[in-house]
Every structure is written in C-alpha cells, then in structure tokens.
Scaffold this active site. Structure first.
Site, mmCIF file in Angstrom:
data_model
loop_
_atom_site.group_PDB
_atom_site.id
_atom_site.type_symbol
_atom_site.label_atom_id
_atom_site.label_comp_id
_atom_site.label_asym_id
_atom_site.label_seq_id
_atom_site.Cartn_x
_atom_site.Cartn_y
_atom_site.Cartn_z
ATOM 1 N N ASP A 106 0.815 -1.212 0.000
ATOM 2 C CA ASP A 106 0.000 0.000 0.000
ATOM 3 C C ASP A 106 0.851 1.265 0.000
ATOM 4 O O ASP A 106 0.409 2.322 0.458
ATOM 5 C CB ASP A 106 -0.961 0.001 1.191
ATOM 6 C CG ASP A 106 -0.249 -0.314 2.506
ATOM 7 O OD1 ASP A 106 0.951 -0.009 2.617
ATOM 8 O OD2 ASP A 106 -0.908 -0.861 3.404
ATOM 9 N N LYS A 157 8.074 6.196 15.423
ATOM 10 C CA LYS A 157 7.122 7.297 15.530
ATOM 11 C C LYS A 157 7.422 8.228 16.709
ATOM 12 O O LYS A 157 6.701 8.276 17.699
ATOM 13 C CB LYS A 157 5.692 6.755 15.620
ATOM 14 C CG LYS A 157 5.263 6.026 14.341
ATOM 15 C CD LYS A 157 3.818 5.617 14.336
ATOM 16 C CE LYS A 157 3.466 4.952 13.009
ATOM 17 N NZ LYS A 157 2.064 4.500 12.940
ATOM 18 N N ASP A 217 4.111 6.757 1.633
ATOM 19 C CA ASP A 217 3.160 5.875 2.308
ATOM 20 C C ASP A 217 1.775 6.473 2.117
ATOM 21 O O ASP A 217 1.490 7.572 2.606
ATOM 22 C CB ASP A 217 3.501 5.790 3.796
ATOM 23 C CG ASP A 217 2.431 5.049 4.582
ATOM 24 O OD1 ASP A 217 1.836 4.113 4.020
ATOM 25 O OD2 ASP A 217 2.172 5.429 5.742
#
Length: 833
Positions: A106, A157, A217
């Site tokens: 994806d 993150k 992304d």
C-alpha cells in the site's frame, strides 16, 4: 530472489475510501496500489511473489489470481488474525527459500530494487533497510546510520523532541532467512520495534540504503490525493494505461468526450468514460472506469473513482468521489473532501473541505455539509419523485435498486396478488423490468408481463384484469440517460403518497416478505391485451359520430410502442390515416425538444398537403399527444385543454379537475357549461388520484396530460386522439375554427434557484405579500391579482422555486412573474448575506 508483499492492511486512516476496499486495492491512476508494486517487482526481475493477506483478502485474491496476467507467480499466506509486520512474514516462511525482499502493498514508489539488492549482497548484511529523508518524519520510524551505512539506532514514531534524524524507515527490506530465528511463531511481532532492535543487540549486520527515488506511504486521504497528483506530474515512474491524447493526458478505451468539453492536462481518463458538453476536466484530474460526467461539470485536482457520476454543473474541486457515488446537478465536493462508495450527494449540495462521508450515505439536495457523516445515515428526502422512482441508468437506478424496489412494492401486496408489467423499447427499460419481475416473484407476487407496451395500455390492463397493481419502466422524456419506474394501484393510476411512504419504509429497512420456494410468484404472459384495450377505448368514445366524419388524419408514432395498437384502432374508428414512423426503435425511446419541433414541422406539411382534418404526434411513452390542426398550426397544450373542457362540460361532465397552475379561463369555460371545477396540486399523481373519484368527468393539465376517467383516470395519447376526433365531429367544423374561438391564454413561468433551507422563508414572504383572502394554498402559495394571479411552489426534488403568473396580456403576465420571482430572489439573497 523472492518478494513478500505485505497486503493485510485495513487502512483505517484512509476511511471512508477503505470502507469496502482493502488498502492495497485502493486505485492510484486507476490501478490498485498493489498492482503498481507487482509491476515494479517484475520490472526488476522479481517474479516469485508471496502476498500476506488478511482484511478482505478475497478481493485481493480474486483480482490478482495466480499473478500470470501480470507476468509473475503469485501465492498467498492468510492471517486469521493480525500478526504484525514480522509475524505475517514469518507465517509465510514455508513459501520462502533463501534471501527475500519485503515490500508494502500500500505504498507508491519507483525504487531501484536492483540497486538495493546489490547493496545488500555487497555488504553481507543480514538485513538491508531502505531509508528516505523526509521533512516531516513524525509519522514514521526514524533510523540513524553510521558513515558506512550501518544502522546504529531505531525509534518508532517519535515526537519532535525525540527526533534525532530526518531519515525514515520505508518498510522495504532485503532479509536473510536467519531473521526467522528471532520471530516467535503465532503471535504479533514487529520488524521496526522488535526484530531489528534485537538484531542490533545480537551484533548482526543491519545496513541502510538511502534512496533518492520517489516513495510515499499512502496512509491517509491527503496522501492518496497527493500520490495521484504526483503520478500526473510524473514525479514517480509508474505504468499508466491508455493512449496519450496529448502531452500529459492519458485516455482509455471507448471514451466519449463531447467536442465542446475541455481536457486540461495533466489528466487520466479511464475506459468507458463519457464527458458531456461544456465540461472541463483537469488539471490534475483522474477519472476511473465507467464514469459519467454531465454537462458543464468541472473536475480539477481531484479523483472520480469507478462508476461514479458527476451531474450537470457538478464540481469536484480537489476531493475524491468514491466508487459508484453520485454528485447530482450543481453539487460541489471541495478540497480534501472524500466520499465512500455508493454515496448520493443531492442537487445543489455543498460538501465543505476535508469532510468525509462514509459509504452508502445520502446527502439531501441543497444541504451544506460541514461535518463528516460517519455513523448516522442521512435518509433521502424521498425515494419517489414527481415521475415515480427515477435515476440515471446503472448509477441512480441499478438492477439492484430495481429488485429492492419491486420487493418493497410486492411486500405491500397480498401474497398471490397479480401485478402487470410493461416497458418501452429501450435496453435499459428491458434490463430493469427483468430485475423488477424477479423482485416481485421473490415476494410471492405473480407477474403478468406485457413486455413492450405503451404506458397507458399497461395501466388499462391493470384495471381490466382487476390486478392488484402495475409497474411500467421507461426512459425519461426529460433525459435519455434516466430511467423511470412507475408503480400503479388497482385502478391503473400512480400509487398514492401513503403507498409510496409504505414502500419507502420497507425499501430502506429492507423488511421484505421472504416466502419459501413453493410460495414464490409466477411469470405469465396474458393474451389479448391489445384487443381488450382497443375495445375499452372504443367504448368510451362516440364511434358513430367519428365514423360519420370519415376523418382523414396523419399520425406520427415517433418510433414508440403505440404503433403496436394504433393502426388497428384507426381502422375501427373509420379513419383514413397516413402513419409515420410506425415502428419501435430502441435507440429512440424518447423525443428531445429538437426532435418534437422537427417532427411537428414535417407533420404540419403532411396535414396541409393531404387535406387532413388534423395530425397528431404521439410521444413514445404514449401519454401525451401533440396536435396539428387542419391549417398545419401546432395547437398549444393550454388551448387543447380549454377545448376539451368545453367539449366534456357540454357533453355532461359535472365536475372537472385541473391543477392550481391552470389558466383562469379553464374555470370560466367550465362554468359556462354548468360544470364545477376542483383544483388539485400540480403533480400528475395528485391529478390522477382526483380523477379516480366517480364525480370527475374530465381532468387535465397544461402540459398535455388529458384524463378521461370514463375510460381510465390517467393520460393516454391515443384516447386524446380519439376524443379529439369526437370533438371535431360534435362541433361540425374544423379544429382550427374551434381553437380560434377560445380565449387567449397568457401564462408566464420563472425558475428561481432556492437553497433547500431557505424555501420555508421564501413561502412565508410570498404569503405575507398579499391579504389572506387573496391566497389559495392548494399547492404552494397562489396570490390573486386584480387582473390575474401568481403561483409560487418550491419544487420537491430540486433546489428551485417555480413561479407561474397569468395576466390579460403577455406583457402583464411577464410583469407579474418578474415581480414574484423578485420576491423569491430577494429572500434567498437576504438570507445568504
């Protein structure tokens, strides 16, 4: 080298686009993201591919199959529950042999995979991670490397206070089989936060490969829109289907673009797309497969997905219109706004920036949507409109909708009831009628199918067979792309509003009757329907008087199914008839205004050249007749209505029904012959409902719908023709003289754009513009003037108010219409400012 494509993602941040679609199947430039990845692998010689799937896995399996269509060999590893990035790859271990590549299904990239693999082999690494420098690394895992490229530190993150580099982990890895020793079986495990830190602790070689190639992304709707724009701007090298119409514009197969439309590159237009006159596509627009773009629409900086529809004057300004969704006339989808699949945005609605509308929701016409529609389902204003259930073929009205509608209607009837069905000559009507028959049968209702048949004859058969109801499917006379489904009651008239509401409740709740296999309905084909109709019509007119006239007529059947019964009727009436276009043509199911004008001109020539008493043009639907008198003059429908009111009242009709929008001359003429007048709302179903009462001798409206209740409380063009011959015979003089003796009608109309939320204020102000004793509130607000009247009605299915006005002269009628249109405009303008 083998590759593992991680394709189990649900894509929750991409909702509503992923409400009915797994994230890897989301189309960028009209190809699923995962297909772009497969093409990239094949380009670099990697053809042995394993896909790890979980969410909606069947959609991925069905699309890619064994991969042979894309030049690869595809196998699948299915997760019964989420196992994390490392756990899902470990579950596919039995399908892997040796060094392998892991890549997300994806993301969008044109990464040089060959260079990455060469770097991995040259360093002898246990794992090579593809890295990229990003301005905003907060949504990714960051990675620090040494001067030799060896990875020294990970942080998943981070916050801005934790950021120690702008180099992020893209999730693309080249791995050696030894990594499996670090992944515990059968439980969730992650590469970035668990496997790679463990490898560092054990001293295994981890290297980073920093790429300058494109990578993104596609994690949210903003990223999806940006990815589409990047493909159009050629910032990323991916395969785009279609031929290059001109630099920057790719067009698929079987595309129809009106010559007056404008395509501004860059743009991508998929297969089987239709673009209407005056529309502008681009720049930075992507149209999926089977998209329909109406007249004067505008699509720029946005994506219109497969099977979606942008109506006339609709606009997509930097948003995404989901699969099978519809943006109706004048509706606007603003920047960053996204609809899921099968969303209906009503006419004139405005979807503000960044609003998300989840699948299968409905936005009311004229609504201004400022907050996302997630949990609640906005109900449509109504399933039924002024002309039954209607919508664009395969968009607003699909076979699925037709089946559900028929099931809802059938559920309102007793099991074992009989319903009569008919259709026009179009392929769309044929397809939808078949779906309707299936839906009715499934609820235990038997269908008597007349197949190709004029709408009035279907109505008549309902009455003559004493059926429980009927259904007619036809192309809309207003728009050849629209199909109309009309439901009838036992009298052959359109079902009442109370029945419509009952059908709607069942339709939306899907609370259908579902009998067992032995209680399903039958499909039968009743014989002698044409003969019964002809006999019934002849019994309702003065055949002896018509035969004594020995009429010469010209009849244009306009390629409609009235040609199936008309010639036999002419013979029984003793007519000497010249027939035109007396055959059905599936490509001409309706007449547009230009057709009517042209055919009336030819009809007038035939009438005058042959010395005929009159000529008629029968619209293909069989409801309305356009009349030409003996001098070749087209008779306006308003004047034809007056002539019939005089004829029917003189023949003994005690009460006549007409809409509130009719000329005041209608009442005056009826009273001259001792008849009373009852006013009805302007909608045709309301007129038919009133005509069903036994006291009504005649009913009609100024648009050509003429109803003779003794025969049938519904409009019928052939009955109008027969009654017109009776009128001429009874008068004993030419039709032209009869029309000349009628008073002149001066009625003007205006349509004023009115947002839905302002309609109440408009009607309040119209009502306050005159004393209450001058008001009539049958339908909208009608205001009596000293020498005329004005009527204002908010249209039920469009963001408009319609103004009618009558005066003693054309100029006076126009003046009154302008004055009341100004009242409407002033209120809408004041409310807006």
């Amino acid at each position: 080298m083998q590759a593992v494509i991680m394709a189990g993602g649900e894509g929750s941040r991409l909702r509503p686009l992923t409400g009915t679609l797994p994230k890897p199947m989301l189309p960028v430039a009209n190809r699923p993201l995962m297909e772009h990845i497969v093409s990239l692998l094949r380009k670099h010689g990697i053809t042995d591919v394993v896909a790890t799937v979980q969410f909606m896995s069947s959609l991925i399996r069905n699309y890619f199959g064994d991969g042979s269509d894309l030049g690869v060999s595809m196998s699948y590893s299915t997760e019964d529950e989420p196992l994390g990035t490392a756990g899902s790859v470990a579950a596919a271990q039995d399908l892997l042999d040796g060094t392998f590549l892991v890549i997300s299904g994806d993301a969008l990239t044109d990464l040089d995979l060959t260079a990455v693999i060469e770097r991995h082999r040259s360093t002898g690494a246990a794992a090579t991670l593809v890295l990229k420098r990003m301005k905003d690394p907060l949504e990714f895992g960051i990675v620090m490397t040494g001067d030799d490229g060896r990875i020294e530190r990970f942080l998943e993150k981070p916050t801005w206070g934790q950021v120690f580099t702008d180099t992020i982990n893209t999730g693309i890895y080249v791995l050696e089989p030894e990594v499996f020793d670090l992944i515990p079986p059968g439980r969730p495990f992650d590469f970035s936060s668990e496997v790679f830190p463990s490898m560092l602790d054990k001293g295994l070689k981890l290297y980073g490969y920093v790429t300058e190639n494109y990578w993104t992304d596609v994690g949210n709707t903003d990223a999806f829109l940006q990815a589409s724009r990047d493909v159009l701007a050629r910032r990323v090298e991916v395969e785009v289907e279609g031929f290059e119409l001109r630099p920057g514009v790719k067009v698929g197969q079987d595309v129809e673009i009106d010559p007056s439309a404008r395509i501004e590159g860059p743009a991508i237009i998929g297969d089987n797309v239709r673009v209407g006159p005056g529309s502008v596509i681009g720049p930075y627009a992507v149209l999926g497969y089977n998209v329909l773009v109406g007249n004067d629409a505008r699509i720029s900086q946005g994506v219109v997905m497969d099977r979606a529809h942008v109506g006339p004057m609709g606009q997509v300004r930097g948003g995404v219109l989901g699969r099978g969704s519809s943006l109706d006339k004048g509706a606007v989808l603003e920047e960053g706004a996204v609809t899921g699949d099968e969303v209906i945005v009503g006419a004139g609605a405005l979807i503000k920036p960044r609003v998300k509308i989840y699948p299968s929701r409905t936005v009311d016409a004229g609504a201004i949507v400022t907050q996302s529609i997630v949990h609640e389902r906005r109900g449509t204003r109504t399933l039924f409109g002024a002309r039954g259930v209607s919508g664009i073929v395969n968009i607003g009205v699909t076979p699925q909708v037709a089946v559900r509608l028929a099931m809802a209607y059938g559920t309102t009837l007793d099991r074992g009831s009989v319903v009569v069905t008919g259709r026009d000559a179009s392929r769309a009507a044929r397809a939808m009628k078949r779906a309707i028959i299936a839906g009715l049968n499934s609820t235990g209702v038997t269908v008597h199918d007349l197949e190709l048949m004029p709408l009035p004859l279907t109505r008549f058969t309902v009455r003559s067979e004493q059926a429980a109801g009927g259904v007619s499917v036809r192309t809309s006379p207003r728009d050849p792309d629209v199909v109309e489904i009309r439901l009838f009651d036992a009298d052959g008239a359109d079902v009442t509003e109370s029945v419509q509401r009952k059908v709607e409740r069942i339709f939306f709740r899907e609370d259908y009757r579902r009998p067992g296999p032995r209680a399903l309905g039958e499909l039968e084909f009743p014989p002698h329907a044409l003969e019964q109709y002809t006999s019934g019509l002849l019994g309702a007119v003065d055949v002896r008087a018509i035969r004594a006239l020995t009429p010469r007529t010209v009849v244009d059947y306009a390629y409609g199914p009235t040609s199936l019964v008309g010639p036999a009727l002419m013979g029984r009436l003793g007519c000497e008839t010249l027939g035109l276009h007396g055959f059905t043509d599936e490509h001409r199911p309706v007449l547009v205004a230009e057709d009517v004008e042209k055919m009336l001109g030819a009809l007038a020539d035939h009438v005058t050249n042959s010395g005929s008493h009159l000529g008629v043009l029968l619209e293909p639907g069989g409801e309305v007749a356009h009349v030409v008198d003996d001098r070749g003059r087209t008779v306006p429908q308003q004047e034809l209505l007056l002539a019939f009111i005089a004829h029917e009242a003189a023949a003994g009709a005690s009460t006549i029904a007409i809409p509130v929008s009719c000329s005041s001359h209608c009442k005056a003429i009826a009273q001259r012959y001792g008849a009373k007048v009852q006013q009805t709302p302007t909608a045709l179903p309301a007129l038919m409902s009133r005509a069903s009462h036994p006291d009504i001798g005649f009913a009609g409206d100024p648009d050509g719908a003429l109803l003779f209740p003794r025969f049938m409380p519904a409009p019928d063009a052939l009955m109008t023709f027969a009654k017109l011959l009776e009128l001429v015979a009874a008068a004993g003089r030419p039709l032209s003289e009869i029309i000349e003796d009628l008073p002149m009608v001066h009625v003007a109309t205006r349509d004023v754009p009115t947002p839905w939320h302002q309609k109440g204020a408009v009607m309040r102000n119209v009502a306050l513009s005159a004393p209450s004793e001058r008001l009539t509130l049958v339908d909208g607000v009608k205001v009596a003037e000293d020498d005329g009247w004005a009527l204002v009605i908010p249209l039920p299915d469009e963001p408009l108010c319609r103004v009618w006005a009558e005066g003693p002269t054309e100029a006076r009628a126009e003046e009154i219409a302008d004055r009341f249109a100004a009242i409407v405009y002033e209120v809408t303008h004041r409310e807006a400012t």
